[in-house]
Design an enzyme around this catalytic site. Structure first.
Site, short mmCIF file in Angstrom:
data_model
loop_
_atom_site.label_atom_id
_atom_site.label_comp_id
_atom_site.label_asym_id
_atom_site.label_seq_id
_atom_site.Cartn_x
_atom_site.Cartn_y
_atom_site.Cartn_z
N ASP A 1 -25.37 -22.44 -13.21
CA ASP A 1 -24.61 -22.30 -14.45
C ASP A 1 -25.51 -22.40 -15.68
O ASP A 1 -26.41 -23.24 -15.74
CB ASP A 1 -23.56 -23.43 -14.49
N GLU B 1 -26.46 -17.47 -13.68
CA GLU B 1 -25.48 -17.10 -14.71
C GLU B 1 -26.25 -16.90 -16.01
O GLU B 1 -26.54 -17.84 -16.74
CB GLU B 1 -24.42 -18.19 -14.91
C1 GLC Z 1 -20.98 -21.39 -18.24
C2 GLC Z 1 -19.55 -21.34 -17.72
C3 GLC Z 1 -18.61 -21.68 -18.86
C4 GLC Z 1 -18.94 -23.07 -19.36
C5 GLC Z 1 -20.44 -23.20 -19.73
C6 GLC Z 1 -20.85 -24.61 -19.92
O1 GLC Z 1 -21.24 -20.46 -19.20
O2 GLC Z 1 -19.27 -20.02 -17.19
O3 GLC Z 1 -17.26 -21.60 -18.43
O4 GLC Z 1 -18.19 -23.33 -20.51
O5 GLC Z 1 -21.27 -22.69 -18.68
O6 GLC Z 1 -21.08 -25.28 -18.72
#
Ligand code: GLC
Length: 658
Positions: free
Chosen positions: A303, A345
């Site tokens: 993430d 991500e």
């Molecule tokens: C990523 C997740 C999102 C979250 C962020 C903080 O971007 O997809 O939903 O708010 O991380 O952890």
């Protein structure tokens, strides 16, 4: 909430045969695993040196990277290696067998037989055991890659949808236990389904033990975060670091009055950024990650990875140290659990995304989200203009075939307009008014718009905003259902199917957003929940509508038409090698800016795919030689020349052999 410190398908039959083939492949993998696992003790295959061999393969590079990141880091590095061995020893034999199998088939995730779905456990089935009970439905959806949204311990009301983790080794009580997760993973493996879980490594919840101890004043734990006595350094950071949530959580620091200190909080004030310049943080977080993979998690979604390294004077995004850490994580997985994949991500512009694949020799992530294509898709929906999409697809298709993208239409997050504005500029498109148009259109404010969405994080200063909504609502289904307009409902469903067909045509792994398979609409309930009402992403995070899912077999319902249509397309995709990731792909001119044309070729197979992004009858002025083609979706036989397209229609023309 405390405020932040800052102010600021050939025939149906063939298609069915395809699914069988695919399911068998998936099951084959797990069956083999079981067979092999059974063979292990009897056959006496010696794996005793396996760990050391894998470590030896990566040791020098890892040590080099580690000590470059952490001067005097040798002791911490040796600790890390020792603990990796412990974690390898703790790994179940069945998982080790799966690792070996995948190690020998490193392309196992690069074919056309994976289909993903992402879901919230509670919204879909209440709990992990609930998901287990619904695995037949998941299989019915042809899904064999299941992304379970964050499910670890998180404080109610301060959870950011589970992305504020208070304990990396404990499942949220309402969802079940760690052994429920392990059992679910095991049953999924038996069915040939892989499980993906988020690893939220940029920050912890303020309720995490480390944060609690830091707040109590324990220096050792304060050193795991970014603490400042005064606003001097935070102020310097604020000069160069953009804001992630300008409206819902402005600024990058939070004042902690009880200890008179500022703490860095890039996301929400209750998400404290971890300080990876401290080697203990990296080591401990690696152990947490491996603890999860040892429960049977196949895919780790890293993430918010671009944010993990901070440096004053920079924008604290995509710094070179981030890549060193991701490269080390890749090597660590190859040593302890080589069957595990890393999904990064990286919601950034394309030039920042691709480096997260690393190089072919020194790979980082196995997979990345095709985020730019996703955002550009919705731009094309609102403008009925596919030129930018075409341009971007040509770039993506020229990348090495080793790079695997996750393709999606919608996910749990908002749609950010990270479009290639310099490129759009050649048509006179300017960023600010264009974003306004997109947001107006997709929220339904623009006259004649069929879409129903909501703005997200509208920045009062810049006027910038992102967008939320489900695929079906953005495609016009919500408006049509509200107006009880049968024709419009039909058209919206066709549009929805067209977009999915287009997603399934892209190279990589298609991932459905749970609920989209039955055309679930926006859920406005969050407006009444004080824990959620500030965050419009909850608009598309509604409860799965099982009552509507009951309609999935009835083609006279919109749910049935969508579900069965999707199923057919998924089956066709899985049964033709032309959909494999390593096929040659190019775009083709259709001489109409609202029709996207893609050509895929692999071996003997050639597919011409056409997608009409407009609500009008159109003609795709292509002129492909090679005789007669069969539209796998409608079954009709035509030449790939001057193809008539229905409003929001699509076709998959496969060249007939002979
Ligand atoms: C990523 C997740 C999102 C979250 C962020 C903080 O971007 O997809 O939903 O708010 O991380 O952890």
């Amino acid at each position: 909430m405390r405020k932040k410190a800052d102010t600021s398908a050939k025939t149906e039959e063939k298609a069915k045969a395809g699914t069988k083939g695919r399911k068998t492949t998936a099951k084959r993998e797990s069956k083999k695993t079981v067979e092999r696992a059974e063979n292990v003790p009897a056959a006496g295959t010696d794996h005793s040196d396996e760990f050391q061999e894998r470590l030896a393969r990566h040791y020098d590079e890892m040590k080099w990277l580690y000590c470059e990141l952490y001067r005097d880091g040798e002791k911490a590095f040796e600790d890390l290696c020792k603990n990796l061995k412990g974690l390898y020893d703790a790994r179940k034999e069945s998982l080790k067998e799966l690792d070996r199998h995948r190690e020998q088939n490193p392309s196992w995730y690069k074919k056309n037989d994976l289909l993903g779905m992402m879901m919230y456990v509670d919204m879909f089935a209440g709990s992990l055991n609930g998901v287990r009970e619904k695995l037949d439905y998941i299989e019915e959806c042809n899904v064999n890659y299941l992304h379970l949204m964050p499910l670890l311990e998180t404080p109610e009301g301060r959870s950011d949808g589970g992305y504020a983790v208070a304990d990396f080794r404990k499942v949220q009580e309402k969802l079940g236990t760690m052994s429920d997760l392990e059992n679910l993973a095991q049953e999924c493996h038996e069915r040939g389904i892989s499980i993906c879980l988020d690893f939220v490594m940029n920050h912890t919840s303020e309720d995490h033990e480390w944060a609690v101890r830091a707040r109590r004043g324990e220096k050792e734990y304060q050193d795991r975060y970014f603490f400042y006595d005064s606003y001097d350094i935070p102020a310097q950071y604020e000069r160069t670091v953009p804001q992630v949530f300008p409206t819902t959580a402005p600024g990058n620091f939070t004042w902690l009055p009880e200890i008179s200190k500022f703490v860095m909080t890039t996301f929400y004030p209750y998400q404290w950024d971890l300080n990876y310049s401290n080697p203990i943080v990296l080591n401990e977080m690696i152990y947490n990650m491996l603890y999860l993979t040892n429960q049977g998690i196949d895919i780790i979604r890293i993430d918010a990875v671009p944010y993990i390294w901070k440096q004053l004077g920079t924008n604290c995004r995509n710094l070179p140290q981030v890549h060193s850490i991701v490269r080390m994580m890749r090597m660590i997985c190859e040593i302890v659990c080589p069957g595990v994949l890393l999904l990064g991500e990286v919601v950034m512009e394309p030039k920042e995304v691709v480096p997260y694949f690393g190089t072919v020799e020194k790979p980082e992530c196995h997979m990345l989200y095709n985020v730019t294509t996703m955002a550009t898709t919705w731009h094309s929906v609102a403008t009925r203009d596919v030129r930018l999409l075409k341009y971007q697809m040509d770039i993506i298709d020229s990348l090495p075939k080793e790079y695997v993208f996750l393709n999606y239409l919608r996910c749990h997050d908002d749609i950010g307009w990270g479009l290639d504005y310099p490129w759009l500029g050649q048509f006179g498109t300017r960023e600010v008014p264009h974003k306004k148009y997109l947001n107006d259109f997709l929220t339904g404010r623009y006259p004649g718009s069929f879409a129903r969405g909501e703005l997200y994080n509208e920045d009062p200063v810049t006027g910038d905003a992102r967008l939320c909504g489900t695929t079906a609502s953005l495609c016009g289904t919500e408006k049509a259902v509200f107006e009880r307009n049968k024709e419009a409902i039909e058209e919206a469903v066709n549009f929805d199917l067209m977009l999915h067909a287009y997603m399934l045509t892209q190279s990589g792994i298609p991932v459905l957003y749970s609920g989209d398979e039955i055309g679930q609409l926006n859920d406005y309930d969050y407006h009444n929940d004080p824990n959620k009402w500030e965050d419009s992403r909850y608009l598309h995070r509604g409860k799965f509508q099982w009552a509507l899912a009951q309609m999935r077999d009835r083609e006279d319902t919109r749910q049935g038409k969508l579900f069965q249509g999707l199923k057919k397309m998924e089956q066709i995709r899985a049964s033709h090698s032309v959909f494999e990731s390593d096929a040659q792909v190019r775009t083709v001119d259709t001489w109409d800016d609202s029709i996207l044309g893609l050509i895929r070729e692999k071996g003997e197979e050639k597919l011409v795919a056409l997608f009409n992004f407009s609500e009008y009858h159109k003609m795709a002025w292509i002129d492909e030689e090679d005789g007669i083609y069969v539209d796998l979706l409608s079954g009709r036989e035509i030449e790939a020349k001057g193809v008539r397209m229905a409003p929001h229609g699509c076709c998959w023309l496969l060249r007939k052999r002979g």
